[in-house]
Design a protein around this motif. Sequence first.
Motif, short mmCIF file in Angstrom:
data_model
loop_
_atom_site.label_atom_id
_atom_site.label_comp_id
_atom_site.label_asym_id
_atom_site.label_seq_id
_atom_site.Cartn_x
_atom_site.Cartn_y
_atom_site.Cartn_z
N LEU A 67 0.88 -1.34 0.13
CA LEU A 67 -0.02 -0.04 -0.03
C LEU A 67 0.85 1.25 -0.05
CD1 LEU A 67 -2.94 1.60 0.04
CD2 LEU A 67 -3.00 0.98 2.63
N LEU A 68 1.98 1.23 0.84
CA LEU A 68 2.90 2.21 0.84
C LEU A 68 3.46 2.64 -0.58
CD1 LEU A 68 4.31 2.15 4.38
CD2 LEU A 68 2.95 3.86 3.66
N GLU A 69 4.00 1.50 -1.06
CA GLU A 69 4.64 1.49 -2.53
C GLU A 69 3.91 2.27 -3.37
OE1 GLU A 69 7.17 -1.80 -4.89
OE2 GLU A 69 5.33 -2.43 -4.18
N ARG A 70 2.48 2.41 -3.50
CA ARG A 70 1.81 2.96 -4.48
C ARG A 70 1.54 4.72 -4.22
NH1 ARG A 70 -3.95 0.79 -5.24
NH2 ARG A 70 -4.90 2.59 -4.51
N GLN A 71 2.16 5.05 -3.07
CA GLN A 71 1.91 6.42 -2.69
C GLN A 71 2.50 7.38 -3.33
OE1 GLN A 71 -0.82 6.72 -0.62
NE2 GLN A 71 -1.02 4.53 -0.89
N PRO A 72 2.24 8.47 -3.48
CA PRO A 72 2.96 9.47 -4.38
C PRO A 72 3.98 10.23 -3.30
CG PRO A 72 0.88 10.46 -3.84
CD PRO A 72 0.86 9.01 -3.39
N GLU A 73 3.84 9.85 -2.14
CA GLU A 73 4.70 10.53 -0.98
C GLU A 73 6.24 10.17 -1.29
OE1 GLU A 73 5.57 12.99 1.67
OE2 GLU A 73 3.46 12.46 1.95
N ASP A 74 7.03 11.44 -0.97
CA ASP A 74 8.61 11.17 -0.65
C ASP A 74 8.94 10.63 0.36
OD1 ASP A 74 11.13 10.92 -1.06
OD2 ASP A 74 11.50 13.30 -2.18
N TYR A 75 9.18 9.64 0.82
CA TYR A 75 9.51 9.06 2.16
C TYR A 75 10.97 9.39 2.56
CZ TYR A 75 4.71 7.03 2.33
OH TYR A 75 3.42 6.91 2.33
N ARG A 76 11.63 10.09 1.80
CA ARG A 76 13.14 10.33 1.90
C ARG A 76 13.31 10.79 3.51
NH1 ARG A 76 15.37 14.15 -2.12
NH2 ARG A 76 14.39 12.42 -3.52
N ASP A 77 14.33 10.25 4.13
CA ASP A 77 14.38 10.81 5.52
C ASP A 77 13.36 10.71 6.76
OD1 ASP A 77 16.93 11.32 4.44
OD2 ASP A 77 16.55 13.30 4.13
N TRP A 78 12.44 9.75 6.34
CA TRP A 78 11.30 9.74 7.19
C TRP A 78 11.72 8.76 8.36
CZ3 TRP A 78 5.34 10.24 6.65
CH2 TRP A 78 5.35 11.37 5.89
N LEU A 79 11.13 8.63 9.59
CA LEU A 79 11.43 7.61 10.44
C LEU A 79 10.42 6.39 10.48
CD1 LEU A 79 12.39 6.78 13.32
CD2 LEU A 79 10.57 8.20 14.21
#
Length: 331
Positions: free
Chosen positions: A10-22
């Motif tokens: 589910l997360l893989e299909r998100q447009p969000e850039d998760y760079r440097d997230w926790l």
Amino acid sequence: MTAVTPACQLLERQPEDYRDWLWVAPPEDPWLNDQSGSLWSTDLNVAQAWRERGATVYDDLAPAITDVPGAVLFWPKAHALGEWWLLALCAQLPEGTRLQIVGENQGGIRRVLKILAALGLGCRRLDNARRCMLFETRLGRVSLAPDDAWTTFEALDLQLASHPGIFGHGKLDSGTALLLDNLPESLNLAGANILDVGCGDGVISAWLARQGAKTTAVDSSSFAVEATRRTLTANGLSGNALQSDVYSALPEGERFDAIISNPPFHQERAIDYSPAARLIREAPRHLEKSGYLILVANAFLPYPDLLEATFDGFEILADDRRFRVYMARKR
């Protein structure tokens, strides 16, 4: 890499850039290997895997986390544990930090809406697929503290510390009770050096210490290690509690008169025999000559063959049709 667990798909299909997230309490998933950012997990195996690839890892219960653009919490099947994670994130991260919460429908992810509302935090649903849901909120100050999740209860004339993140939260497990009630008389506990593998709330270690044994307790969970330390302290008992992948944290060459265990066989909802298999196969290296391995397990679990192959024989000390207590001795 492609995600394999439903939550990561589910997360893989998100447009969000998760760079440097926790990433908070994530599963083991190859898709996460390609994500940057830091980890907060109380699971030793997950923490070690992230360290090996050079990520910043927080593995205690109240870490000093540097500012992050956002966090993703993987909702656990134990709702009370999920609530603890929310309280801990509110306590450790700045107000206004973005938090996404992902989990499977069968794991109760829908309850997140009511829990966030009770904490006074807003929420919106971002996506729904792969039988999972993804929500987003922003962290804020709340009236409850993470330490409020700790409780105590009494069993076997002991005060036991408990937390939603450990096995048998808030009660004495029937298998553990059967185990302690059927230890052999030939095991002289007074002065014995005993290892408790999979210590949970510390009931086995505390009970043994009260009989005069020198106890070392190990568990892969930070919650269990802390619970055992609290249990020993609450009862005025001494002992050593270590976070360990079965035997990994033990000093080289240390040997025990007995290894006593109620080993886990679940990882969330999945059955996982590997820790118990290593417990049995590697036990002789950690036992003194004529030392005992004594464990309790659900009667259906396939441990007799492992015990026979490792020790060339074993005994069944108790069998109440639900649980069996096995004993093997090093020759």
